[in-house]
Design a protein around this motif. Structure first.
Motif, mmCIF file in Angstrom:
data_model
loop_
_atom_site.group_PDB
_atom_site.id
_atom_site.type_symbol
_atom_site.label_atom_id
_atom_site.label_comp_id
_atom_site.label_asym_id
_atom_site.label_seq_id
_atom_site.Cartn_x
_atom_site.Cartn_y
_atom_site.Cartn_z
ATOM 1 N N ILE A 60 0.838 -1.199 0.000
ATOM 2 C CA ILE A 60 0.000 0.000 0.000
ATOM 3 C C ILE A 60 0.871 1.247 0.000
ATOM 4 O O ILE A 60 0.576 2.240 -0.676
ATOM 5 C CB ILE A 60 -0.934 -0.006 1.221
ATOM 6 C CG1 ILE A 60 -1.813 -1.257 1.194
ATOM 7 C CG2 ILE A 60 -1.786 1.246 1.260
ATOM 8 C CD1 ILE A 60 -2.604 -1.435 -0.081
ATOM 9 N N THR A 61 1.980 1.223 0.734
ATOM 10 C CA THR A 61 2.880 2.377 0.779
ATOM 11 C C THR A 61 3.475 2.666 -0.591
ATOM 12 O O THR A 61 3.647 3.831 -0.975
ATOM 13 C CB THR A 61 4.026 2.113 1.779
ATOM 14 O OG1 THR A 61 3.457 1.838 3.062
ATOM 15 C CG2 THR A 61 4.944 3.315 1.881
ATOM 16 N N TYR A 87 -11.685 2.616 -1.525
ATOM 17 C CA TYR A 87 -11.584 2.360 -0.091
ATOM 18 C C TYR A 87 -10.691 3.367 0.635
ATOM 19 O O TYR A 87 -10.661 3.379 1.865
ATOM 20 C CB TYR A 87 -11.001 0.961 0.161
ATOM 21 C CG TYR A 87 -11.839 -0.183 -0.350
ATOM 22 C CD1 TYR A 87 -12.960 -0.624 0.344
ATOM 23 C CD2 TYR A 87 -11.503 -0.841 -1.533
ATOM 24 C CE1 TYR A 87 -13.717 -1.690 -0.111
ATOM 25 C CE2 TYR A 87 -12.258 -1.910 -2.001
ATOM 26 C CZ TYR A 87 -13.362 -2.324 -1.288
ATOM 27 O OH TYR A 87 -14.116 -3.382 -1.747
ATOM 28 N N THR A 88 -9.948 4.174 -0.093
ATOM 29 C CA THR A 88 -8.935 5.018 0.523
ATOM 30 C C THR A 88 -9.541 6.258 1.170
ATOM 31 O O THR A 88 -10.466 6.875 0.631
ATOM 32 C CB THR A 88 -7.885 5.446 -0.513
ATOM 33 O OG1 THR A 88 -8.537 6.148 -1.587
ATOM 34 C CG2 THR A 88 -7.171 4.239 -1.081
ATOM 35 N N ASP A 89 -8.999 6.589 2.328
ATOM 36 C CA ASP A 89 -9.344 7.827 3.047
ATOM 37 C C ASP A 89 -10.850 8.004 3.211
ATOM 38 O O ASP A 89 -11.409 9.072 2.929
ATOM 39 C CB ASP A 89 -8.757 9.051 2.323
ATOM 40 C CG ASP A 89 -7.230 9.021 2.306
ATOM 41 O OD1 ASP A 89 -6.646 8.512 3.284
ATOM 42 O OD2 ASP A 89 -6.641 9.494 1.330
ATOM 43 N N SER A 234 -6.696 -0.678 7.789
ATOM 44 C CA SER A 234 -6.779 0.622 8.453
ATOM 45 C C SER A 234 -5.954 1.660 7.710
ATOM 46 O O SER A 234 -6.344 2.825 7.600
ATOM 47 C CB SER A 234 -6.300 0.502 9.906
ATOM 48 O OG SER A 234 -7.101 -0.413 10.632
ATOM 49 N N GLN A 235 -4.801 1.243 7.185
ATOM 50 C CA GLN A 235 -3.957 2.164 6.428
ATOM 51 C C GLN A 235 -4.653 2.617 5.152
ATOM 52 O O GLN A 235 -4.560 3.779 4.756
ATOM 53 C CB GLN A 235 -2.626 1.486 6.091
ATOM 54 C CG GLN A 235 -1.638 2.383 5.369
ATOM 55 C CD GLN A 235 -0.319 1.676 5.097
ATOM 56 O OE1 GLN A 235 -0.024 0.647 5.686
ATOM 57 N NE2 GLN A 235 0.473 2.232 4.199
ATOM 58 N N ILE A 236 -5.361 1.702 4.511
ATOM 59 C CA ILE A 236 -6.077 2.050 3.284
ATOM 60 C C ILE A 236 -7.226 3.004 3.580
ATOM 61 O O ILE A 236 -7.397 4.030 2.908
ATOM 62 C CB ILE A 236 -6.613 0.770 2.609
ATOM 63 C CG1 ILE A 236 -5.458 -0.100 2.123
ATOM 64 C CG2 ILE A 236 -7.537 1.117 1.440
ATOM 65 C CD1 ILE A 236 -5.888 -1.477 1.648
ATOM 66 N N ALA A 237 -8.029 2.677 4.594
ATOM 67 C CA ALA A 237 -9.230 3.465 4.887
ATOM 68 C C ALA A 237 -8.924 4.796 5.555
ATOM 69 O O ALA A 237 -9.735 5.719 5.500
ATOM 70 C CB ALA A 237 -10.173 2.655 5.770
ATOM 71 N N GLY A 238 -7.766 4.893 6.214
ATOM 72 C CA GLY A 238 -7.421 6.140 6.879
ATOM 73 C C GLY A 238 -7.890 6.221 8.310
ATOM 74 O O GLY A 238 -7.766 7.267 8.946
ATOM 75 N N PHE A 239 -8.428 5.141 8.849
ATOM 76 C CA PHE A 239 -8.837 5.072 10.255
ATOM 77 C C PHE A 239 -8.867 3.606 10.663
ATOM 78 O O PHE A 239 -8.818 2.719 9.805
ATOM 79 C CB PHE A 239 -10.206 5.725 10.488
ATOM 80 C CG PHE A 239 -11.337 5.052 9.767
ATOM 81 C CD1 PHE A 239 -12.134 4.103 10.389
ATOM 82 C CD2 PHE A 239 -11.619 5.373 8.440
ATOM 83 C CE1 PHE A 239 -13.168 3.478 9.720
ATOM 84 C CE2 PHE A 239 -12.660 4.759 7.760
ATOM 85 C CZ PHE A 239 -13.440 3.810 8.401
#
Length: 276
Positions: A60-61, A87-89, A234-239
């Protein structure tokens, strides 16, 4: 001062050594069980790589962004990054601010000649399970009437994003839903698995014991399956993702309020007929 009122406690060295060995053996057994389980999952994902992708934090990074390219072997492809984009942020708005997926030729012809389809994100294991099951029913209806176009679909799923435990393990085990009713057409005979429970051939066991290799999906679904640990989700969704599964799909455009009432009436009539 005398200590005669306090009993003297003695330590049995053999018993202590025995307990330590038992703890060590149990620890090694669990390590071996986890290694075997991880190996089975990796092998299953490799066998189904046409529609399943295992994600991690590094991928993802290093995921490519619009207008950029990457040569990293760890980074996901542009096509997969495009499917993950909705799915991001999510906390910052995500699909709620008009995120869209590129329209396929079939969708663009049947829904709107100029606009890309609007999409939605659904969260929760049972919600995702219902969407998967509905997708199977839609495909069955399409094949029964000989229509495989997008027009016959009520809701078109694009992908699901799910934790490994939610996908592979009970009590949720979404793998069984991805396999779907197609597995029931293989055979109607019930067989006992190695853990003593009864399961349909071709479906995953609903117990946590060792039961050999994971079952194959006889008919690949029309959506992508992204399997990722909680930290990656969680990293993808931002929470922080508390639930184990999310799904992305196309917002239906043909279903009006009158269609909804008609569909509910049909469901009620079917339920009444079944009760009679």
């Amino acid at each position: 001062m005398s200590n005669s009122n306090h009993p003297v406690r003695t330590t049995n060295g053999k018993e202590v050594g025995k307990r330590k060995r038992e703890k060590y053996q149990e620890k090694q057994r669990l390590i071996k069980q986890k290694r075997n389980k991880d190996g089975q999952r990796t092998e299953w994902i490799d066998r189904h790589s046409s529609f399943v992708t295992l994600l991690n934090d590094a991928m993802i990074t290093k995921a490519p962004t619009a207008g950029t390219e990457t040569d990293s072997n760890d980074a996901i492809s542009d096509d997969l990054a495009e499917l993950l984009n909705p799915y991001t942020d999510l906390k910052q708005g995500g699909v709620g601010r008009g995120a869209q997926l590129p329209a396929s030729d079939e969708v663009s012809k049947n829904q709107h000649p100029t606009k890309n389809p609007r999409i939605f994100i659904a969260e929760g294991t049972e919600t995702v399970r219902l969407l998967i099951q509905q997708q199977h029913r839609q495909r069955q209806r399409q094949h029964s009437i000989g229509n495989t176009s997008s027009r016959a679909c009520g809701i078109e799923m694009k992908s699901i994003l799910v934790k490994p435990s939610t996908f592979f393990e009970p009590p949720v085990c979404l793998l069984n839903d991805v396999i779907g009713p197609a597995s029931a057409t293989l055979t109607l005979t019930l067989t006992s698995n190695t853990t003593g429970t009864v399961a349909h051939p071709g479906t995953a066991s609903t117990t946590s014991g060792d039961s050999g290799s994971l079952p194959s999906v006889p008919i690949p679904p029309p959506y992508k399956v992204f399997i990722a640990p909680e930290s990656t989700m969680s990293q993808i969704a931002g929470f922080h993702i508390a639930r184990g599964a999310m799904a992305c799909g196309v917002v239906p455009t043909r279903h009006t309020l009158s269609w909804l009432f008609s569909s509910l009436q049909q469901q009620q009539q079917q339920q009444q007929q079944q009760q009679q």
